[in-house]
Enzyme design. Structure first.
Site, PDB file in Angstrom:
ATOM      1  N   SER A 155      -0.332  42.545   1.031  1.00 48.24           N
ATOM      2  CA  SER A 155      -1.521  43.313   1.374  1.00 48.24           C
ATOM      3  C   SER A 155      -2.153  43.403   2.794  1.00 48.24           C
ATOM      4  O   SER A 155      -2.636  44.463   3.108  1.00 48.24           O
ATOM      5  CB  SER A 155      -2.725  42.741   0.374  1.00 48.24           C
ATOM      6  OG  SER A 155      -2.304  42.719  -0.996  1.00 48.24           O
ATOM      7  N   SER A 188       1.343  36.280   0.025  1.00 48.28           N
ATOM      8  CA  SER A 188       2.692  36.317   0.976  1.00 48.28           C
ATOM      9  C   SER A 188       2.368  37.242   1.902  1.00 48.28           C
ATOM     10  O   SER A 188       3.299  37.373   3.157  1.00 48.28           O
ATOM     11  CB  SER A 188       3.697  36.911  -0.150  1.00 48.28           C
ATOM     12  OG  SER A 188       3.431  38.429  -0.431  1.00 48.28           O
ATOM     13  N   GLY A 189       1.460  38.001   2.123  1.00 50.46           N
ATOM     14  CA  GLY A 189       1.204  38.832   3.429  1.00 50.46           C
ATOM     15  C   GLY A 189       1.429  40.369   3.288  1.00 50.46           C
ATOM     16  O   GLY A 189       1.132  41.172   4.100  1.00 50.46           O
ATOM     17  N   GLU A 231      -0.993  47.966  -4.765  1.00 49.26           N
ATOM     18  CA  GLU A 231      -1.150  47.624  -5.869  1.00 49.26           C
ATOM     19  C   GLU A 231      -1.553  48.762  -7.007  1.00 49.26           C
ATOM     20  O   GLU A 231      -2.405  48.503  -7.650  1.00 49.26           O
ATOM     21  CB  GLU A 231      -1.777  46.207  -6.051  1.00 49.26           C
ATOM     22  CG  GLU A 231      -1.413  45.052  -5.023  1.00 49.26           C
ATOM     23  CD  GLU A 231      -0.455  44.352  -5.789  1.00 49.26           C
ATOM     24  OE1 GLU A 231       0.041  44.764  -6.848  1.00 49.26           O
ATOM     25  OE2 GLU A 231      -0.013  43.228  -5.183  1.00 49.26           O
ATOM     26  N   GLY A 259       6.282  40.367  -2.980  1.00 46.93           N
ATOM     27  CA  GLY A 259       5.845  38.923  -2.449  1.00 46.93           C
ATOM     28  C   GLY A 259       4.777  38.479  -3.509  1.00 46.93           C
ATOM     29  O   GLY A 259       3.962  39.216  -4.084  1.00 46.93           O
ATOM     30  N   HIS A 260       4.786  37.210  -3.619  1.00 45.10           N
ATOM     31  CA  HIS A 260       3.694  36.508  -4.408  1.00 45.10           C
ATOM     32  C   HIS A 260       2.554  36.873  -3.737  1.00 45.10           C
ATOM     33  O   HIS A 260       2.154  37.201  -2.683  1.00 45.10           O
ATOM     34  CB  HIS A 260       3.981  34.940  -4.566  1.00 45.10           C
ATOM     35  CG  HIS A 260       4.252  34.338  -3.253  1.00 45.10           C
ATOM     36  ND1 HIS A 260       3.062  33.880  -2.545  1.00 45.10           N
ATOM     37  CD2 HIS A 260       5.450  33.908  -2.319  1.00 45.10           C
ATOM     38  CE1 HIS A 260       3.471  33.297  -1.166  1.00 45.10           C
ATOM     39  NE2 HIS A 260       4.967  33.180  -1.391  1.00 45.10           N
ATOM     40  N   ASN A 261       1.175  36.258  -4.479  1.00 45.57           N
ATOM     41  CA  ASN A 261       0.031  36.335  -3.920  1.00 45.57           C
ATOM     42  C   ASN A 261      -0.084  35.467  -2.706  1.00 45.57           C
ATOM     43  O   ASN A 261       0.326  34.201  -2.772  1.00 45.57           O
ATOM     44  CB  ASN A 261      -0.996  35.697  -4.883  1.00 45.57           C
ATOM     45  CG  ASN A 261      -1.358  36.650  -6.111  1.00 45.57           C
ATOM     46  OD1 ASN A 261      -0.747  38.002  -5.963  1.00 45.57           O
ATOM     47  ND2 ASN A 261      -1.838  36.233  -7.299  1.00 45.57           N
TER      48      ASN A 261
END
Length: 282
Positions: A50, A47-48, A169, A43-45
């Site tokens: 993490s 997005s949930g 990540e 998902g993009h930064n």
């Protein structure tokens, strides 16, 4: 059928107002991961994804819903026992190092878990050998390259003989060579064991290696499927702030130039084989 190893049921988590989050970081999310799977959460930064990682390793607890690990609801009473079976590798390996040498660092968690000395020595050697870092046993971790550091971090994680390896990540700060080093190690570990791998990533090249992808968008589960099923959404992913794998982008550019291809290619090898067979090997 493989047994359930992680399950989230209608999980919601919202950060406090001081952290300037006006909507749930994770909103009513449910999914199940089975033993031996490699699942990528993308998902993009923002997005949930993490936040999901922190919920799965017990750094956060949901305000609604339940997180089940190994069949039990995760709580403060079973948190440490659960974590002892979950190896974690984070974005910046420098933040994980505590030992003066590679072997000291890999041994640290084993000492904390009370592993007998003879067994600890054997596990340290085996784990370092598995990540191809035996010649660096006495090196200082901070003098290693980025890819080597992450390999040491993986060695420290697998020395605990976990059932789950969580990569948060873990390749995002690496150059292409370092990224390939780390991912090849993870692939090899899966071939040798029944290790469950959860990869939290925005790198869709990494996600290609997974059995399934869970795609997050604005805190919600947006889509679940195989890499092929997810990536065939094409422009839809780009509109959501994600990039397509390199081979797919090149395929699109070639089509724009009038070069016909047999299929939509996910990997560079597939694309090269198509080009060779269709256009050059005639």
């Amino acid at each position: 059928m493989k047994s359930e190893i992680i399950s989230l049921q209608e999980v919601t988590f919202t950060y406090t107002e001081e952290e300037k989050n006006i909507r749930p970081a994770v909103d009513n999310v449910s999914f199940t991961i089975y033993e031996g799977e490699w699942v990528a959460i993308v998902g993009h930064n923002g997005s949930g994804k993490s936040t999901l990682a922190r919920l799965m390793n017990g750094l956060l607890f949901p305000q609604k819903g339940t997180v089940r690990i190994f069949g039990e609801t995760l709580n403060e009473q079973n948190l440490w026992e659960t974590r002892s079976q979950m190896g974690m590798v984070f974005q910046n390996p420098d933040n994980q190092f505590v030992g003066a040498t590679v072997q000291d660092d890999v041994a640290f968690a084993l000492e904390n878990n009370g592993i007998p000395f003879e067994e600890m020595v054997e596990r340290v050697q085996q784990s370092i050998e598995k990540v191809n870092m035996s010649s660096f046993m006495n090196s200082e971790p901070h003098h290693l390259s980025g890819g080597q550091k992450q390999r040491v971090a993986i060695a420290g994680a697998i020395a605990l003989q976990p059932r789950i390896l969580l990569l948060d990540e873990a390749t995002s700060m690496l150059d292409p060579q370092g990224r390939e080093e780390v991912l090849s190690i993870v692939r090899k570990l899966r071939e040798e064991t029944d290790l469950t791998v959860i990869s939290i990533t925005h790198d869709l090249e990494e996600a290609l290696l997974a059995d399934r992808i869970i795609m997050m968008n604005q805190g919600e589960k947006y889509a679940v499927g195989s890499p092929e099923e997810i990536f065939l959404r094409g422009q839809e992913l780009v509109d959501l702030g994600l990039d397509l794998p390199f081979a797919m982008n090149v395929s699109r550019l070639l089509r724009d130039q009038g070069i016909e291809l047999v299929a939509e290619h996910m990997s560079e090898e597939e694309l090269v084989n198509d080009l060779w067979t269709s256009h050059f090997n005639k």
